[in-house]
Design a protein around this motif. Structure first.
Motif, PDB file in Angstrom:
ATOM      1  N   PHE A 148      19.912  21.747 -15.596  1.00  0.00           N
ATOM      2  CA  PHE A 148      18.564  22.295 -15.814  1.00  0.00           C
ATOM      3  C   PHE A 148      18.449  23.097 -17.095  1.00  0.00           C
ATOM      4  CE2 PHE A 148      18.616  26.854 -15.539  1.00  0.00           C
ATOM      5  CZ  PHE A 148      19.774  27.170 -14.839  1.00  0.00           C
ATOM      6  N   ASN A 149      19.569  23.682 -17.558  1.00  0.00           N
ATOM      7  CA  ASN A 149      19.402  24.697 -18.616  1.00  0.00           C
ATOM      8  C   ASN A 149      19.196  24.113 -20.002  1.00  0.00           C
ATOM      9  OD1 ASN A 149      22.043  23.801 -18.750  1.00  0.00           O
ATOM     10  ND2 ASN A 149      22.833  25.768 -19.457  1.00  0.00           N
ATOM     11  N   LEU A 177      20.985  18.354 -23.461  1.00  0.00           N
ATOM     12  CA  LEU A 177      22.146  17.838 -22.726  1.00  0.00           C
ATOM     13  C   LEU A 177      21.854  16.516 -22.019  1.00  0.00           C
ATOM     14  CD1 LEU A 177      23.867  21.094 -21.503  1.00  0.00           C
ATOM     15  CD2 LEU A 177      24.630  19.485 -23.245  1.00  0.00           C
ATOM     16  N   PRO A 199      17.959  16.761 -14.307  1.00  0.00           N
ATOM     17  CA  PRO A 199      17.905  17.783 -13.266  1.00  0.00           C
ATOM     18  C   PRO A 199      16.506  17.748 -12.659  1.00  0.00           C
ATOM     19  CG  PRO A 199      17.622  18.784 -15.419  1.00  0.00           C
ATOM     20  CD  PRO A 199      17.952  17.337 -15.656  1.00  0.00           C
ATOM     21  N   GLY A 212      15.065  12.205  -8.511  1.00  0.00           N
ATOM     22  CA  GLY A 212      15.288  12.427  -7.090  1.00  0.00           C
ATOM     23  C   GLY A 212      16.374  13.489  -6.956  1.00  0.00           C
ATOM     24  N   GLY A 251      19.696  15.243  -6.547  1.00  0.00           N
ATOM     25  CA  GLY A 251      21.073  14.797  -6.683  1.00  0.00           C
ATOM     26  C   GLY A 251      21.799  14.801  -5.356  1.00  0.00           C
ATOM     27  N   SER A 252      21.453  15.775  -4.517  1.00  0.00           N
ATOM     28  CA  SER A 252      22.113  15.874  -3.199  1.00  0.00           C
ATOM     29  C   SER A 252      21.749  14.697  -2.301  1.00  0.00           C
ATOM     30  CB  SER A 252      21.701  17.185  -2.526  1.00  0.00           C
ATOM     31  OG  SER A 252      20.271  17.263  -2.481  1.00  0.00           O
ATOM     32  N   PHE A 311      28.653  13.753 -17.045  1.00  0.00           N
ATOM     33  CA  PHE A 311      28.048  14.769 -16.186  1.00  0.00           C
ATOM     34  C   PHE A 311      28.127  16.143 -16.820  1.00  0.00           C
ATOM     35  CE2 PHE A 311      26.705  16.824 -12.352  1.00  0.00           C
ATOM     36  CZ  PHE A 311      27.431  18.002 -12.282  1.00  0.00           C
ATOM     37  N   THR A 312      27.063  16.880 -16.764  1.00  0.00           N
ATOM     38  CA  THR A 312      27.089  18.305 -17.095  1.00  0.00           C
ATOM     39  C   THR A 312      26.400  19.054 -15.970  1.00  0.00           C
ATOM     40  OG1 THR A 312      26.991  17.884 -19.470  1.00  0.00           O
ATOM     41  CG2 THR A 312      26.438  20.103 -18.706  1.00  0.00           C
ATOM     42  N   GLY A 313      27.124  20.057 -15.448  1.00  0.00           N
ATOM     43  CA  GLY A 313      26.555  20.806 -14.339  1.00  0.00           C
ATOM     44  C   GLY A 313      27.588  21.739 -13.752  1.00  0.00           C
ATOM     45  N   SER A 314      27.383  22.106 -12.513  1.00  0.00           N
ATOM     46  CA  SER A 314      28.275  23.091 -11.898  1.00  0.00           C
ATOM     47  C   SER A 314      29.633  22.483 -11.562  1.00  0.00           C
ATOM     48  CB  SER A 314      27.634  23.614 -10.604  1.00  0.00           C
ATOM     49  OG  SER A 314      27.516  22.526  -9.688  1.00  0.00           O
ATOM     50  N   LEU A 366      31.535  21.533 -17.171  1.00  0.00           N
ATOM     51  CA  LEU A 366      31.253  22.267 -15.945  1.00  0.00           C
ATOM     52  C   LEU A 366      31.039  23.762 -16.223  1.00  0.00           C
ATOM     53  CD1 LEU A 366      33.850  20.369 -13.715  1.00  0.00           C
ATOM     54  CD2 LEU A 366      31.443  19.812 -14.126  1.00  0.00           C
ATOM     55  N   LEU A 400      36.646  27.326 -20.413  1.00  0.00           N
ATOM     56  CA  LEU A 400      35.706  26.712 -21.372  1.00  0.00           C
ATOM     57  C   LEU A 400      35.945  27.262 -22.766  1.00  0.00           C
ATOM     58  CD1 LEU A 400      33.441  24.613 -21.461  1.00  0.00           C
ATOM     59  CD2 LEU A 400      31.806  26.443 -21.042  1.00  0.00           C
TER      60      LEU A 400
HETATM   61  P1  NAP Z   1      24.096  21.395 -10.835  1.00  0.00           P
HETATM   62  O1  NAP Z   1      23.380  22.015  -9.695  1.00  0.00           O
HETATM   63  O2  NAP Z   1      25.508  21.045 -10.703  1.00  0.00           O
HETATM   64  O3  NAP Z   1      23.246  20.065 -11.235  1.00  0.00           O
HETATM   65  C1  NAP Z   1      23.590  19.354 -12.391  1.00  0.00           C
HETATM   66  C2  NAP Z   1      23.047  17.936 -12.255  1.00  0.00           C
HETATM   67  O4  NAP Z   1      23.749  17.258 -11.215  1.00  0.00           O
HETATM   68  C3  NAP Z   1      21.573  17.877 -11.849  1.00  0.00           C
HETATM   69  O5  NAP Z   1      20.954  16.774 -12.485  1.00  0.00           O
HETATM   70  C4  NAP Z   1      21.655  17.658 -10.354  1.00  0.00           C
HETATM   71  O6  NAP Z   1      20.512  17.032  -9.799  1.00  0.00           O
HETATM   72  C5  NAP Z   1      22.819  16.707 -10.282  1.00  0.00           C
HETATM   73  N1  NAP Z   1      23.469  16.640  -8.975  1.00  0.00           N
HETATM   74  C6  NAP Z   1      23.456  17.568  -8.003  1.00  0.00           C
HETATM   75  N2  NAP Z   1      24.192  17.141  -6.941  1.00  0.00           N
HETATM   76  C7  NAP Z   1      24.665  15.898  -7.273  1.00  0.00           C
HETATM   77  C8  NAP Z   1      25.477  14.918  -6.629  1.00  0.00           C
HETATM   78  N3  NAP Z   1      25.972  15.114  -5.422  1.00  0.00           N
HETATM   79  N4  NAP Z   1      25.759  13.767  -7.291  1.00  0.00           N
HETATM   80  C9  NAP Z   1      25.260  13.540  -8.523  1.00  0.00           C
HETATM   81  N5  NAP Z   1      24.486  14.422  -9.196  1.00  0.00           N
HETATM   82  C10 NAP Z   1      24.197  15.585  -8.568  1.00  0.00           C
HETATM   83  O7  NAP Z   1      24.024  22.329 -12.142  1.00  0.00           O
HETATM   84  P2  NAP Z   1      22.737  23.027 -12.770  1.00  0.00           P
HETATM   85  O8  NAP Z   1      22.265  24.062 -11.790  1.00  0.00           O
HETATM   86  O9  NAP Z   1      21.781  22.009 -13.220  1.00  0.00           O
HETATM   87  O10 NAP Z   1      23.386  23.747 -14.050  1.00  0.00           O
HETATM   88  C11 NAP Z   1      24.030  24.998 -13.908  1.00  0.00           C
HETATM   89  C12 NAP Z   1      25.511  24.787 -13.807  1.00  0.00           C
HETATM   90  O11 NAP Z   1      25.914  23.804 -14.758  1.00  0.00           O
HETATM   91  C13 NAP Z   1      26.294  26.047 -14.150  1.00  0.00           C
HETATM   92  O12 NAP Z   1      27.445  26.118 -13.347  1.00  0.00           O
HETATM   93  C14 NAP Z   1      26.703  25.851 -15.595  1.00  0.00           C
HETATM   94  O13 NAP Z   1      27.889  26.526 -15.940  1.00  0.00           O
HETATM   95  C15 NAP Z   1      26.915  24.355 -15.645  1.00  0.00           C
HETATM   96  N6  NAP Z   1      26.685  23.896 -16.992  1.00  0.00           N
HETATM   97  C16 NAP Z   1      27.790  23.599 -17.768  1.00  0.00           C
HETATM   98  C17 NAP Z   1      27.594  23.217 -19.077  1.00  0.00           C
HETATM   99  C18 NAP Z   1      28.748  22.894 -19.985  1.00  0.00           C
HETATM  100  O14 NAP Z   1      28.499  22.460 -21.124  1.00  0.00           O
HETATM  101  N7  NAP Z   1      29.979  23.064 -19.560  1.00  0.00           N
HETATM  102  C19 NAP Z   1      26.326  23.119 -19.622  1.00  0.00           C
HETATM  103  C20 NAP Z   1      25.239  23.437 -18.795  1.00  0.00           C
HETATM  104  C21 NAP Z   1      25.420  23.832 -17.474  1.00  0.00           C
HETATM  105  P3  NAP Z   1      19.423  17.975  -9.047  1.00  0.00           P
HETATM  106  O15 NAP Z   1      18.810  18.825 -10.103  1.00  0.00           O
HETATM  107  O16 NAP Z   1      18.467  16.984  -8.451  1.00  0.00           O
HETATM  108  O17 NAP Z   1      20.165  18.767  -8.027  1.00  0.00           O
END
Ligand code: NAP
Ligand code: G3P
Length: 486
Positions: free
Chosen positions: A163-164, A169, A189, A218, A220-221, A238-241, A261, A415
């Motif tokens: 989302f951020n 990204l 996101p 849709g 992700g969960s 993938f970029t996310g948690s 991550l 990181l």
């Molecule tokens: P997130 O909750 O992990 O979601 C990231 C993406 O994954 C979203 O598009 C989400 O879709 C999707 N997703 C969720 N569950 C999934 C599943 N089971 N299978 C496939 N895709 C799934 O992360 P966020 O809240 O968007 O971002 C914040 C986190 O990301 C923080 O922890 C941050 O540190 C990390 N991040 C890391 C970086 C980096 O460069 N290392 C950069 C940015 C953010 P939905 O939105 O539909 O849930």
């Protein structure tokens, strides 16, 4: 404005499928609310597994011709996309402000940065060459055996963005994947999807053949597991948690992937540091976009002898941060949702309960957390180790370099880190010992410039991003060996 007339009916945003914007067959949508005041921003399609399957079949079919398209023609599409994006910076930035409460300056900066990213990727992609290797390099073989090595696409790249940075990204996955000859399925996101859909239309209008870029919206969960285990997916970017990343890595058996991550980047401040410089970088690094950056400074490890001076400088800057709504020119805006704000408040409460000294903040209005600063944070507190993804900064006082390295490396994350010192020997000594992807010397932790390698180790990710690295990650060698009779 007319550029984007097809992507929605009113506030009902469609999904890109085979060059057309379509609604879900079920009519099911997800309502998107403003992080600021819960007003409805719009709705996106909640696609079914059957629709996701159709999209992935279409992406696979479209990739064949795209992969055979001359790279200079692929580059031209990216140049056009960069041009169209540049023409629409303000409109897309305003959507981002509404969707993810990103302050106006940061939102505009993200879109402009993405224009540069796409152009640089097109340039770089044209120079990704192969090589020719003679057999005689190896004992027992001669020059009659020659290997001609080129780079070829992987196929269908599933790009999942956070989302951020819903625009940057997403593009940081789409552009390198496309220039390498892959087709792309973008799963944006949910909160941030509209901004990402506008980006998809920019690529679509830039001349991408139908199906080379499709979107899947849709939760992700709900559709994530189906997506990451689909037989047509050849790579996952993938970029996310960390939590979701680890889940995907478990589910997506044998599919190669790149993961960015979470982080808990430490700013290490030594006795001889330029404390003004350190304070300026720490505050910017910790609080920009309300700390919702993976590379945010998320803990300060400062030699106790200079801690009071540094903290005074930090406190002065933090107290001058502007707090408000994203349309204004502010530094701190509401967090993405109440769940995120609750989590940050939980870390604050735990630190207080365990004796941390509150210098500023611990004030909340709905999703807005005021900039919060703690001194005397100790390693028994959650805030010392967990990623807040919010505007809260713990100061941990240390006695020497070895203690700084030990605490920094105890984190599950790896990181980036910063080291502030005037002694280049100490800087490199520490940098070499830190278990992270990148060490910034006398600067805040940050991803840019985007052609630098960007990677996390341990729970911060796997693989390396950064334009050339991403192109190479989303392509592979193809060897054709010529065996001459003499
Ligand atoms: P997130 O909750 O992990 O979601 C990231 C993406 O994954 C979203 O598009 C989400 O879709 C999707 N997703 C969720 N569950 C999934 C599943 N089971 N299978 C496939 N895709 C799934 O992360 P966020 O809240 O968007 O971002 C914040 C986190 O990301 C923080 O922890 C941050 O540190 C990390 N991040 C890391 C970086 C980096 O460069 N290392 C950069 C940015 C953010 P939905 O939105 O539909 O849930
Ligand atoms: O959290 C997004 C991550 O990629 C950080 O980017 O440029 O803010 O350091 P940046």
């Amino acid at each position: 404005m007319f550029m984007f007339e097809n992507i929605s009916e009113g506030k009902n945003y469609k999904s890109l499928f085979n060059g057309e914007w379509v609604k879900s067959k079920s009519g099911k949508t997800i309502q998107l609310k403003s992080p600021v005041d819960e007003t409805t921003i719009g709705e996106i399609q909640s696609l079914s597994q059957e629709e996701v399957n159709d999209i992935l079949e279409n992406s696979k079919a479209a990739q064949i011709k795209w992969g055979e398209t001359p790279i200079n023609e692929r580059a031209e599409v990216l140049y056009k996309a960069a041009e169209l994006l540049e023409e629409n910076v303000d409109e897309i930035a305003q959507i981002m402000q509404r969707e993810i409460a990103k302050d106006s300056k940061s939102a505009v900066s993200e879109v402009k940065r993405t224009v540069d990213f796409i152009k640089f990727t097109a340039n770089e992609g044209k120079h990704i060459e192969g090589e020719t290797i003679g057999g005689d390099n190896f004992p027992g073989f001669n020059k009659n055996k020659l290997s001609f090595v080129t780079r070829v696409p992987l196929g269908v790249v599933l790009s999942i963005s956070p989302f951020n940075y819903p625009v940057n990204l997403s593009a940081s996955k789409i552009a390198p994947a496309l220039i390498a000859g892959n087709s792309v399925v973008l799963k944006p996101p949910t909160q941030g999807a509209i901004s990402a859909l506008y980006l998809a239309e920019v690529f679509n209008k830039a001349g991408l053949p139908k199906g080379v870029l499709n979107t899947v919206t849709g939760r992700g969960s709900e559709i994530g597991d189906y997506l990451v285990t689909h037989r047509n997916v050849n790579f996952i970017n993938f970029t996310g948690s960390t939590e979701v990343g680890k889940h995907i890595a478990k589910e997506a058996n044998m599919i190669p992937m790149l993961m960015e991550l979470g982080g808990k980047d430490a700013a290490i401040v030594l006795e001889d540091a330029d404390l003004e410089l350190a304070a300026k970088n720490i505050v910017s690094g910790a609080y920009s976009y309300s700390g919702q950056r993976c590379t945010a400074v998320k803990r300060v490890l400062v030699i106790d002898k200079v801690a009071d001076k540094l903290i005074n400088l930090i406190e002065e800057r933090v107290s001058n941060l502007k707090v408000g709504n994203p349309e204004e020119v502010v530094d701190i805006t509401p967090l993405i949702d109440s769940k995120a704000a609750d989590f940050v408040q939980g870390l604050i409460d735990d630190a207080l309960a365990k004796g941390a000294k509150l210098l500023l903040g611990n004030k909340r209005e709905r999703n807005l957390i005021y900039p919060t600063l703690f001194d005397n944070v100790t390693t028994d507190m959650r805030l010392a180790w967990e990623e807040p993804f919010g505007p809260v900064l713990p100061i941990i006082r240390i006695n020497n370099i070895e203690e700084a390295i030990s605490i920094a490396n105890k984190s599950e994350y790896g990181l980036q880190s910063s080291v502030f010192t005037r002694n280049i020997d100490d800087a490199f000594y520490i940098a070499k010992k830190l278990e992270v992807g990148t060490v910034q010397i006398n600067n805040k932790t940050e991803r840019g410039p985007d052609h630098f390698p960007f990677l996390g180790v341990k729970s911060s990710g796997m693989g390396t991003q950064g334009i050339r690295y991403s192109i190479e990650a989303m392509s592979r060698p193809k060897a054709i060996v010529l065996n001459l009779p003499r």
